[in-house]
Design an enzyme around this catalytic site. Structure first.
Site, short mmCIF file in Angstrom:
data_model
loop_
_atom_site.label_atom_id
_atom_site.label_comp_id
_atom_site.label_asym_id
_atom_site.label_seq_id
_atom_site.Cartn_x
_atom_site.Cartn_y
_atom_site.Cartn_z
N ASP A 86 44.50 -19.94 -48.88
CA ASP A 86 45.24 -18.67 -48.90
C ASP A 86 46.39 -18.71 -49.92
OD1 ASP A 86 45.79 -16.10 -48.17
OD2 ASP A 86 46.78 -16.61 -46.27
N HIS A 103 42.95 -15.83 -58.15
CA HIS A 103 41.67 -16.34 -57.64
C HIS A 103 41.05 -17.31 -58.64
CE1 HIS A 103 42.02 -13.63 -54.36
NE2 HIS A 103 41.79 -12.53 -55.05
N LEU A 149 28.75 -35.75 -50.27
CA LEU A 149 29.60 -34.75 -49.60
C LEU A 149 28.81 -33.47 -49.30
CD1 LEU A 149 32.56 -33.67 -48.91
CD2 LEU A 149 32.57 -32.79 -51.25
C1 IPE Z 1 41.72 -15.59 -44.89
O1 IPE Z 1 42.64 -15.16 -45.83
C2 IPE Z 1 40.37 -15.62 -45.48
C3 IPE Z 1 40.20 -16.50 -46.61
C4 IPE Z 1 40.99 -17.44 -47.03
C5 IPE Z 1 38.98 -16.31 -47.31
P1 IPE Z 1 43.28 -13.71 -45.77
O2 IPE Z 1 44.38 -13.73 -46.74
O3 IPE Z 1 42.25 -12.68 -45.92
O4 IPE Z 1 43.83 -13.69 -44.27
P2 IPE Z 1 44.76 -12.67 -43.50
O5 IPE Z 1 44.00 -11.41 -43.36
O6 IPE Z 1 46.00 -12.51 -44.28
O7 IPE Z 1 45.02 -13.32 -42.18
C1 IPE Z 2 43.01 -16.17 -50.58
O1 IPE Z 2 44.07 -15.62 -51.28
C2 IPE Z 2 41.67 -15.85 -51.18
C3 IPE Z 2 40.89 -14.84 -50.45
C4 IPE Z 2 41.18 -14.30 -49.30
C5 IPE Z 2 39.69 -14.37 -51.11
P1 IPE Z 2 44.57 -14.16 -51.00
O2 IPE Z 2 43.86 -13.22 -51.91
O3 IPE Z 2 44.47 -13.82 -49.55
O4 IPE Z 2 46.08 -14.27 -51.42
P2 IPE Z 2 47.34 -13.57 -50.75
O5 IPE Z 2 47.30 -13.92 -49.30
O6 IPE Z 2 47.18 -12.10 -51.00
O7 IPE Z 2 48.49 -14.17 -51.46
MG MG Z 3 45.78 -14.03 -47.99
#
Ligand code: IPE
Ligand code: IPE
Ligand code: MG
Length: 248
Positions: free
Chosen positions: A21, A38, A132
């Site tokens: 995240d 990303h 792995l």
């Molecule tokens: C959780 O991340 C899903 C992934 C890392 C793919 P999000 O950023 O979508 O989670 P929430 O919605 O903030 O909890």
């Molecule tokens: C995690 O990073 C990747 C995915 C959920 C695809 P986020 O896109 O959720 O990044 P934040 O939480 O907005 O910073």
């Molecule tokens: Mg996120």
């Protein structure tokens, strides 16, 4: 920050799961488009996969895209799908070379046809590898998975004569998308959020949880060692007393 010398190689987690995240915030803080976060996150995936393989961790499960993530703006969803498939295709030769076996868990039916076909091709190409196990959770949520499991059990009752007394924990596990895989020993979540976000709710029952403020694109070798080191300081009691655990 922990280093390799501090890690007890005899007590490695067999299965590490990661909620990757913070890509979006990482980019926005730098005045960049979220998609660049990303893209930077892909480098972190590469680093962590390498470390896991080097250490001899058997399973690495990465939460790449949740069921709920389908609700993001279409441009971001499209960019992510392209990034996933391009990356997996680009990395497949190196996964093959490094004996990594790729898996996907999630509702792959929801992926654009082309992305799904290309992804499945990469999975097939690495399927006989014995190193792995790299598990990508894509279009995954635990509630989706558990709902599917109940559906399968109802069908088995109807079509194969499954009885209520046949249902036990092993049977439920066998209906999940992780059937045959050990449960995660360690769950890592980056970027400071303290939640599970619909990830592996059944399988994480006894995982050790590790949260760090580091955003996913900045997560590297040292951060991974640090998480494993922290895991190795925990006492896993599984409901028993500390004394019982020390004796065994
Ligand atoms: C959780 O991340 C899903 C992934 C890392 C793919 P999000 O950023 O979508 O989670 P929430 O919605 O903030 O909890
Ligand atoms: C995690 O990073 C990747 C995915 C959920 C695809 P986020 O896109 O959720 O990044 P934040 O939480 O907005 O910073
Ligand atoms: Mg996120």
């Amino acid at each position: 920050m922990a280093n390799l010398a501090q890690i007890d190689m005899a007590r490695l987690p067999q299965h590490v799961a990661i909620i990757m995240d913070g890509n979006g915030r990482w980019a926005q803080k730098r005045g960049l488009q979220r998609v660049l976060g990303h893209r930077s996150g892909v480098q972190a995936v590469r680093r962590v996969t390498e470390v896991a393989a080097e250490l001899g961790v058997k399973y690495l499960t990465l939460y790449a895209f949740s069921t709920e993530n389908w609700n993001r703006p279409k441009e971001e969803v499209d960019a992510l799908m392209n990034l996933f498939v391009d990356t997996i295709e680009k990395e497949t030769p190196s996964l093959k070379k490094n004996n990594v076996c790729l898996h996907a868990i999630g509702d792959m039916e929801r992926l654009p046809e082309d992305a799904r076909v290309r992804f499945e091709r990469c999975i097939a190409e690495t399927s006989t590898n014995t190193g792995l196990h790299l598990v990508i959770a894509l279009s995954y949520s635990a509630r989706w998975e558990l709902t599917e499991a109940v559906r399968k059990a109802v069908l088995a009752a109807k079509q194969e004569g499954l009885k209520a007394e046949d249902v036990n924990e092993a049977y439920v596990s066998s209906l999940l998308v992780t059937a045959g895989m050990p449960d995660p020993d360690l769950l890592i979540r980056t970027s400071g959020e303290l939640r599970i976000s619909n990830f592996l709710l059944w399988q994480l029952a006894y995982a050790e949880l590790y949260f760090t403020d580091v955003e996913w694109p900045d997560f590297g070798k040292e951060e991974f060692y640090e998480a494993i080191y922290a895991y190795q300081q925990r006492e896993r009691r599984y409901g028993k007393t500390g004394e019982q655990v020390k004796k065994s």
